[in-house]
Design a protein around this motif. Sequence first.
Motif, PDB file in Angstrom:
ATOM      1  N   GLU A 143      34.557  41.822  45.343  1.00 28.32           N
ATOM      2  CA  GLU A 143      33.692  42.385  46.378  1.00 28.32           C
ATOM      3  C   GLU A 143      33.486  41.317  47.446  1.00 28.32           C
ATOM      4  OE1 GLU A 143      29.030  43.294  46.662  1.00 28.32           O
ATOM      5  OE2 GLU A 143      30.067  44.385  45.076  1.00 28.32           O
ATOM      6  N   ILE A 144      33.700  41.678  48.692  1.00 28.79           N
ATOM      7  CA  ILE A 144      33.520  40.752  49.808  1.00 28.79           C
ATOM      8  C   ILE A 144      32.603  41.401  50.830  1.00 28.79           C
ATOM      9  CG2 ILE A 144      34.646  39.485  51.687  1.00 28.79           C
ATOM     10  CD1 ILE A 144      37.185  39.437  49.949  1.00 28.79           C
ATOM     11  N   GLY A 166      34.037  45.197  51.666  1.00 28.50           N
ATOM     12  CA  GLY A 166      35.233  45.647  50.964  1.00 28.50           C
ATOM     13  C   GLY A 166      35.088  45.341  49.493  1.00 28.50           C
ATOM     14  N   GLY A 167      35.640  46.188  48.661  1.00 27.54           N
ATOM     15  CA  GLY A 167      35.561  45.957  47.224  1.00 27.54           C
ATOM     16  C   GLY A 167      36.598  46.789  46.503  1.00 27.54           C
ATOM     17  N   THR A 168      36.918  46.346  45.307  1.00 31.97           N
ATOM     18  CA  THR A 168      37.884  47.070  44.501  1.00 31.97           C
ATOM     19  C   THR A 168      37.175  48.169  43.713  1.00 31.97           C
ATOM     20  OG1 THR A 168      37.612  45.420  42.751  1.00 31.97           O
ATOM     21  CG2 THR A 168      39.473  45.134  44.257  1.00 31.97           C
ATOM     22  N   TRP A 207      33.302  37.687  42.401  1.00 30.41           N
ATOM     23  CA  TRP A 207      34.322  38.028  41.414  1.00 30.41           C
ATOM     24  C   TRP A 207      33.642  38.588  40.173  1.00 30.41           C
ATOM     25  CZ3 TRP A 207      39.064  37.667  43.314  1.00 30.41           C
ATOM     26  CH2 TRP A 207      39.319  36.761  44.339  1.00 30.41           C
ATOM     27  N   GLY A 208      34.226  39.608  39.602  1.00 33.76           N
ATOM     28  CA  GLY A 208      33.742  40.163  38.346  1.00 33.76           C
ATOM     29  C   GLY A 208      34.842  40.099  37.306  1.00 33.76           C
ATOM     30  N   TYR A 209      34.445  39.978  36.063  1.00 34.59           N
ATOM     31  CA  TYR A 209      35.395  39.851  34.964  1.00 34.59           C
ATOM     32  C   TYR A 209      35.121  40.963  33.964  1.00 34.59           C
ATOM     33  CZ  TYR A 209      35.846  35.367  37.235  1.00 34.59           C
ATOM     34  OH  TYR A 209      36.041  34.391  38.176  1.00 34.59           O
ATOM     35  N   PRO A 210      35.670  42.157  34.219  1.00 32.51           N
ATOM     36  CA  PRO A 210      35.322  43.329  33.390  1.00 32.51           C
ATOM     37  C   PRO A 210      35.681  43.182  31.922  1.00 32.51           C
ATOM     38  CG  PRO A 210      37.152  43.830  34.862  1.00 32.51           C
ATOM     39  CD  PRO A 210      36.635  42.484  35.257  1.00 32.51           C
TER      40      PRO A 210
END
Length: 101
Positions: free
Chosen positions: A8-9, A55-57, A94-97
């Motif tokens: 996510e930015i 913006g984000g995934t 940053w995320g680490y699912p």
Amino acid sequence: MSVNIDLEITVTGPLDAEQAERIADALNDVAQDEGIQHDISFVVDEWEGRIEVVGGTEYPLIITRFGQWQPTFESRVHGAVQAVALAAKADIKWGYPDDED
């Protein structure tokens, strides 16, 4: 080794609409250069009277050699933002699912 990553930015700062559009275009170019343009795109948004670029995934990115790629990618993001508006700030999260269980 590959890692699943959420990204996510958010770009904030004293931005006018034209600067925000130019930053969104520049970040979309970075995404295309990195081959992730189908996974993330950047848009201009107004939040509580402030203009920002977001913006984000939606789904995790699968990144090989993340530890090597991350600093280069972050540098490119910050460079693209600074080239348009020196006072703007890019917040990269940053995320680490895979670690959320």
